[in-house]
Design an enzyme around this catalytic site. Sequence first.
Site, PDB file in Angstrom:
ATOM      1  N   LYS A  13       4.860 -36.497  -6.974  1.00 19.27           N
ATOM      2  CA  LYS A  13       4.357 -36.306  -5.602  1.00 19.27           C
ATOM      3  C   LYS A  13       5.477 -36.477  -4.572  1.00 19.27           C
ATOM      4  O   LYS A  13       5.616 -35.671  -3.661  1.00 19.27           O
ATOM      5  CB  LYS A  13       3.241 -37.312  -5.279  1.00 19.27           C
ATOM      6  CG  LYS A  13       2.015 -37.198  -6.169  1.00 19.27           C
ATOM      7  CD  LYS A  13       0.902 -38.142  -5.725  1.00 19.27           C
ATOM      8  CE  LYS A  13       1.192 -39.606  -5.894  1.00 19.27           C
ATOM      9  NZ  LYS A  13       1.198 -40.116  -7.276  1.00 19.27           N
ATOM     10  N   ARG A  91      -6.679 -43.195  -2.688  1.00 23.33           N
ATOM     11  CA  ARG A  91      -6.637 -43.582  -4.100  1.00 23.33           C
ATOM     12  C   ARG A  91      -7.976 -44.124  -4.567  1.00 23.33           C
ATOM     13  O   ARG A  91      -8.119 -44.496  -5.728  1.00 23.33           O
ATOM     14  CB  ARG A  91      -5.597 -44.680  -4.281  1.00 23.33           C
ATOM     15  CG  ARG A  91      -4.251 -44.188  -4.763  1.00 23.33           C
ATOM     16  CD  ARG A  91      -3.335 -45.399  -4.778  1.00 23.33           C
ATOM     17  NE  ARG A  91      -2.296 -45.318  -5.758  1.00 23.33           N
ATOM     18  CZ  ARG A  91      -1.056 -44.925  -5.482  1.00 23.33           C
ATOM     19  NH1 ARG A  91      -0.728 -44.521  -4.285  1.00 23.33           N
ATOM     20  NH2 ARG A  91      -0.148 -44.912  -6.420  1.00 23.33           N
ATOM     21  N   ARG A 130      13.409 -43.345 -14.153  1.00 24.04           N
ATOM     22  CA  ARG A 130      13.696 -42.964 -12.768  1.00 24.04           C
ATOM     23  C   ARG A 130      14.399 -44.078 -11.989  1.00 24.04           C
ATOM     24  O   ARG A 130      14.260 -45.256 -12.295  1.00 24.04           O
ATOM     25  CB  ARG A 130      12.460 -42.426 -12.057  1.00 24.04           C
ATOM     26  CG  ARG A 130      11.430 -43.423 -11.651  1.00 24.04           C
ATOM     27  CD  ARG A 130      10.258 -42.704 -10.988  1.00 24.04           C
ATOM     28  NE  ARG A 130       9.221 -43.635 -10.616  1.00 24.04           N
ATOM     29  CZ  ARG A 130       8.102 -43.282  -9.996  1.00 24.04           C
ATOM     30  NH1 ARG A 130       7.864 -42.014  -9.710  1.00 24.04           N
ATOM     31  NH2 ARG A 130       7.203 -44.194  -9.686  1.00 24.04           N
ATOM     32  N   ARG A 163      12.518 -49.360  -9.436  1.00 23.97           N
ATOM     33  CA  ARG A 163      11.404 -49.965  -8.708  1.00 23.97           C
ATOM     34  C   ARG A 163      10.789 -51.090  -9.536  1.00 23.97           C
ATOM     35  O   ARG A 163      10.673 -50.959 -10.756  1.00 23.97           O
ATOM     36  CB  ARG A 163      10.342 -48.883  -8.443  1.00 23.97           C
ATOM     37  CG  ARG A 163      10.338 -48.421  -7.020  1.00 23.97           C
ATOM     38  CD  ARG A 163       9.474 -47.218  -6.838  1.00 23.97           C
ATOM     39  NE  ARG A 163       8.069 -47.435  -7.208  1.00 23.97           N
ATOM     40  CZ  ARG A 163       7.129 -46.521  -7.048  1.00 23.97           C
ATOM     41  NH1 ARG A 163       7.433 -45.338  -6.529  1.00 23.97           N
ATOM     42  NH2 ARG A 163       5.899 -46.763  -7.392  1.00 23.97           N
ATOM     43  N   ARG A 174      -0.676 -49.294 -14.095  1.00 19.87           N
ATOM     44  CA  ARG A 174      -0.859 -48.310 -13.007  1.00 19.87           C
ATOM     45  C   ARG A 174      -1.599 -47.073 -13.520  1.00 19.87           C
ATOM     46  O   ARG A 174      -2.452 -46.517 -12.827  1.00 19.87           O
ATOM     47  CB  ARG A 174       0.508 -47.898 -12.426  1.00 19.87           C
ATOM     48  CG  ARG A 174       1.077 -48.972 -11.517  1.00 19.87           C
ATOM     49  CD  ARG A 174       2.571 -48.837 -11.366  1.00 19.87           C
ATOM     50  NE  ARG A 174       2.982 -47.641 -10.668  1.00 19.87           N
ATOM     51  CZ  ARG A 174       4.204 -47.097 -10.775  1.00 19.87           C
ATOM     52  NH1 ARG A 174       5.108 -47.646 -11.557  1.00 19.87           N
ATOM     53  NH2 ARG A 174       4.497 -46.022 -10.100  1.00 19.87           N
TER      54      ARG A 174
HETATM   55  P1  ADP Z   1       3.057 -44.199  -7.556  1.00 17.72           P
HETATM   56  O1  ADP Z   1       2.296 -43.013  -7.063  1.00 17.72           O
HETATM   57  O2  ADP Z   1       4.336 -43.869  -8.249  1.00 17.72           O
HETATM   58  O3  ADP Z   1       2.204 -45.172  -8.330  1.00 17.72           O
HETATM   59  P2  ADP Z   1       3.232 -45.294  -4.849  1.00 17.72           P
HETATM   60  O4  ADP Z   1       4.552 -45.464  -4.232  1.00 17.72           O
HETATM   61  O5  ADP Z   1       2.336 -44.248  -4.294  1.00 17.72           O
HETATM   62  O6  ADP Z   1       3.554 -45.099  -6.367  1.00 17.72           O
HETATM   63  O7  ADP Z   1       2.415 -46.687  -4.785  1.00 17.72           O
HETATM   64  C1  ADP Z   1       2.966 -47.902  -5.275  1.00 17.72           C
HETATM   65  C2  ADP Z   1       1.883 -48.980  -5.257  1.00 17.72           C
HETATM   66  O8  ADP Z   1       1.464 -49.238  -3.901  1.00 17.72           O
HETATM   67  C3  ADP Z   1       0.591 -48.659  -6.003  1.00 17.72           C
HETATM   68  O9  ADP Z   1       0.683 -48.924  -7.380  1.00 17.72           O
HETATM   69  C4  ADP Z   1      -0.408 -49.591  -5.282  1.00 17.72           C
HETATM   70  O10 ADP Z   1      -0.281 -50.924  -5.721  1.00 17.72           O
HETATM   71  C5  ADP Z   1       0.060 -49.535  -3.841  1.00 17.72           C
HETATM   72  N1  ADP Z   1      -0.627 -48.452  -3.102  1.00 17.72           N
HETATM   73  C6  ADP Z   1      -0.041 -47.327  -2.595  1.00 17.72           C
HETATM   74  N2  ADP Z   1      -0.948 -46.542  -1.997  1.00 17.72           N
HETATM   75  C7  ADP Z   1      -2.146 -47.168  -2.128  1.00 17.72           C
HETATM   76  C8  ADP Z   1      -3.473 -46.848  -1.758  1.00 17.72           C
HETATM   77  N3  ADP Z   1      -3.765 -45.706  -1.104  1.00 17.72           N
HETATM   78  N4  ADP Z   1      -4.465 -47.724  -2.060  1.00 17.72           N
HETATM   79  C9  ADP Z   1      -4.201 -48.877  -2.706  1.00 17.72           C
HETATM   80  N5  ADP Z   1      -2.973 -49.243  -3.101  1.00 17.72           N
HETATM   81  C10 ADP Z   1      -1.945 -48.403  -2.823  1.00 17.72           C
END
Ligand code: ADP
Length: 228
Positions: A13, A91, A130, A163, A174
């Site tokens: 993404k 999410r 990554r 990360r 996750r």
């Molecule tokens: P990825 O898509 O690679 O898992 P992100 O950078 O989008 O990583 O998100 C990292 C973390 O931040 C998620 O695993 C979650 O803990 C938190 N997070 C991000 N966006 C949301 C969301 N919309 N709702 C709840 N938690 C979120």
Amino acid sequence: MVILLFGPPGCGKGTQARLILDWFKPRIIPSISTGEMLRAEMAAKTPLGLKTQAIITAGGLVSDDIINEILCARISQPDCAEGFLLDGYPRTVEQAEYLDKLLAARGLPPPVVIHLDVPSHVLIGRMISRRQCPKCGRMFNILTDRPKVPGRCDDDDTPLIVRKDDREDVITERLKTYKEVTRAVLSHYESAQHFQISGDRSAAYIFEEITKILEGIVEGERYQGGGI
Ligand code: ADP
């Protein structure tokens, strides 16, 4: 236009978001990644960053109340008045319902949903290899998308990092959260403009597919006299 990039962690993404913003130039479309916003809070050790750190590094989801509040504050900024691109939000179904209300209140159309579908075994391999630039957020991959100078960002020469949530045990958590909670968001958008792309391809191939979709939409809006 509101673009929603949807898919499991590691599906690409963030990479596609950068390419899409470039495609829209000279028009500037704000790109909103709730994950990047939370990482910035953690890095700055703000009360919000300290409060959410344990959940994020364990692979869970931050509560809807907190996330909805930060999203609402961000899209209330003037640069979001004509639209924006979302990466990592919504999410949960509750977040999707909240977003519907925010968009309606701002006179914005429902989002164009682009779903990048990638099998779990591919995602684990990708995330383990990554590396991210902590300064500009750009992602690299030590197997498939290496930086020109090993360990350093091509754009600003900052040392790359892994990360905290890209450890195998956290990645598994996750992916579980995605399957059990986040995937259900797709059914919320069944009647919206919704496009599924197989994300198990090169970033360039996926981007070509996305541009075909966007070209169609932008053309349609131009025909109806709308802007992006
Ligand atoms: P990825 O898509 O690679 O898992 P992100 O950078 O989008 O990583 O998100 C990292 C973390 O931040 C998620 O695993 C979650 O803990 C938190 N997070 C991000 N966006 C949301 C969301 N919309 N709702 C709840 N938690 C979120």
